[in-house]
Design a protein around this motif. Structure first.
Motif, short mmCIF file in Angstrom:
data_model
loop_
_atom_site.label_atom_id
_atom_site.label_comp_id
_atom_site.label_asym_id
_atom_site.label_seq_id
_atom_site.Cartn_x
_atom_site.Cartn_y
_atom_site.Cartn_z
N GLU A 88 0.84 -1.20 0.00
CA GLU A 88 0.00 0.00 0.00
C GLU A 88 0.88 1.25 0.00
O GLU A 88 0.62 2.21 -0.74
CB GLU A 88 -0.92 0.02 1.22
CG GLU A 88 -1.82 1.26 1.25
CD GLU A 88 -2.48 1.50 2.59
OE1 GLU A 88 -3.23 2.50 2.71
OE2 GLU A 88 -2.24 0.72 3.53
N VAL A 89 1.92 1.22 0.82
CA VAL A 89 2.84 2.36 0.86
C VAL A 89 3.52 2.55 -0.49
O VAL A 89 3.64 3.68 -0.99
CB VAL A 89 3.90 2.16 1.98
CG1 VAL A 89 4.97 3.24 1.91
CG2 VAL A 89 3.23 2.16 3.34
N LEU A 90 3.98 1.46 -1.09
CA LEU A 90 4.62 1.55 -2.41
C LEU A 90 3.66 2.16 -3.44
O LEU A 90 4.06 3.02 -4.24
CB LEU A 90 5.05 0.16 -2.89
CG LEU A 90 6.36 -0.40 -2.33
CD1 LEU A 90 6.55 -1.84 -2.79
CD2 LEU A 90 7.55 0.45 -2.77
N ALA A 91 2.41 1.73 -3.40
CA ALA A 91 1.44 2.22 -4.38
C ALA A 91 1.18 3.71 -4.20
O ALA A 91 1.14 4.47 -5.17
CB ALA A 91 0.13 1.44 -4.26
N ARG A 92 1.02 4.15 -2.96
CA ARG A 92 0.76 5.58 -2.73
C ARG A 92 2.00 6.42 -3.06
O ARG A 92 1.89 7.54 -3.57
CB ARG A 92 0.32 5.80 -1.28
CG ARG A 92 -0.99 5.12 -0.95
CD ARG A 92 -1.67 5.69 0.28
NE ARG A 92 -2.81 4.86 0.66
CZ ARG A 92 -4.00 4.90 0.06
NH1 ARG A 92 -4.21 5.73 -0.94
NH2 ARG A 92 -4.99 4.12 0.48
N ALA A 93 3.18 5.88 -2.78
CA ALA A 93 4.41 6.61 -3.12
C ALA A 93 4.58 6.70 -4.63
O ALA A 93 4.98 7.75 -5.16
CB ALA A 93 5.62 5.92 -2.49
N ASP A 94 4.25 5.62 -5.35
CA ASP A 94 4.33 5.66 -6.82
C ASP A 94 3.34 6.67 -7.39
O ASP A 94 3.66 7.38 -8.35
CB ASP A 94 4.03 4.27 -7.40
CG ASP A 94 5.17 3.28 -7.15
OD1 ASP A 94 6.25 3.70 -6.72
OD2 ASP A 94 4.94 2.07 -7.38
N ALA A 95 2.15 6.73 -6.81
CA ALA A 95 1.15 7.69 -7.28
C ALA A 95 1.64 9.12 -7.08
O ALA A 95 1.51 9.98 -7.97
CB ALA A 95 -0.17 7.47 -6.56
N ALA A 96 2.23 9.37 -5.90
CA ALA A 96 2.76 10.71 -5.62
C ALA A 96 3.93 11.04 -6.55
O ALA A 96 4.05 12.17 -7.04
CB ALA A 96 3.19 10.80 -4.16
N ALA A 97 4.77 10.06 -6.80
CA ALA A 97 5.92 10.28 -7.69
C ALA A 97 5.47 10.55 -9.12
O ALA A 97 6.05 11.39 -9.82
CB ALA A 97 6.84 9.06 -7.64
N ALA A 98 4.43 9.85 -9.58
CA ALA A 98 3.92 10.08 -10.93
C ALA A 98 3.37 11.49 -11.07
O ALA A 98 3.58 12.16 -12.10
CB ALA A 98 2.84 9.05 -11.26
N THR A 99 2.68 11.95 -10.04
CA THR A 99 2.15 13.31 -10.07
C THR A 99 3.27 14.34 -10.06
O THR A 99 3.24 15.33 -10.81
CB THR A 99 1.22 13.55 -8.86
OG1 THR A 99 0.14 12.60 -8.91
CG2 THR A 99 0.66 14.96 -8.86
N ALA A 100 4.29 14.09 -9.22
CA ALA A 100 5.43 15.02 -9.14
C ALA A 100 6.23 15.04 -10.44
O ALA A 100 6.80 16.07 -10.82
CB ALA A 100 6.33 14.63 -7.97
N ALA A 101 6.27 13.91 -11.16
CA ALA A 101 7.05 13.83 -12.40
C ALA A 101 6.49 14.71 -13.51
O ALA A 101 7.21 15.04 -14.47
CB ALA A 101 7.12 12.38 -12.87
#
Length: 201
Positions: free
Chosen positions: A69-82
């Motif tokens: 769950e943490v990995l998924a939320r971090a990936d979502a945040a990283a995609a938005t930041a990218a």
């Protein structure tokens, strides 16, 4: 003149009255003790129940899905930041962010299902230890550190590497789970592979 040697009759029997008054404290004490004993019998179980509730300080191991769950939320945040560094890929990055958020929500729903709910719909207190996430080198990384780092803009290539890491981690855990959990993790792994290999190629 003859005196009456007997005391006048008043209708008040002194020895009987004294005896009755002497018995009153003993009766009161017996009744009081019985009432206190009865109250104690009720109070002790109540205290025991409250103590049992208060003593539920067990710290459980985190659910294996929590790290994903943490990995998924971090990936979502990283995609938005990218998006800040790759505005031309905004549509693809937004799709990744949406899908990874959906993955996180599905994982959270399964974690909560295992914990259970009370009859009134509230969630019981369930203390868990700190969640760690497998890093790119295999070493555990505190979840808070991963989420914090995900707020910084990264390149599309860096995001692809993150997604591939999440894909491999989900596939590894899926092999150790069964039933719905295994299927959920396998689906997430496949989605990450598609995001990294198709959406961001």
């Amino acid at each position: 003149m003859r005196r009456d040697l007997h005391p006048p009759t008043t209708g008040f029997d002194m020895p009987t009255a004294v005896s009755a008054r002497a018995a009153e404290p003993r009766t009161w004490r017996r009744r009081t003790m019985l009432r206190m004993a009865g109250a104690g019998a009720v109070a002790v179980p109540a205290v025991a129940v409250l103590a049992a509730c208060a003593e539920d300080d067990t710290v459980h191991a985190p659910d294996p899905l929590a790290a994903h769950e943490v990995l998924a939320r971090a990936d979502a945040a990283a995609a938005t930041a990218a998006i800040a560094l790759a505005p031309q890929a905004q549509a693809a990055l937004a799709t990744v962010a949406t899908e990874r958020t959906a993955h996180a929500d599905a994982l959270r729903a399964e974690i909560d299902r295992v914990i259970g709910v009370y009859g009134d719909g509230t969630t019981p207190v369930h203390r868990t230890g700190a969640v760690t996430v497998p890093g790119s080198d295999g070493a555990p990384v505190p979840a808070a550190d991963l989420v914090s780092a995900a707020q910084q803009p990264i390149s599309v290539e860096q995001l692809r590497a993150r997604l591939l890491h999440s894909q491999q981690a989900a596939a590894s855990l899926a092999r150790t789970e069964s039933g719905y959990r295994a299927g959920l993790l396998a689906s997430i792994s496949a989605a990450c592979a598609t995001e990294a290999g198709v959406l961001l190629s």
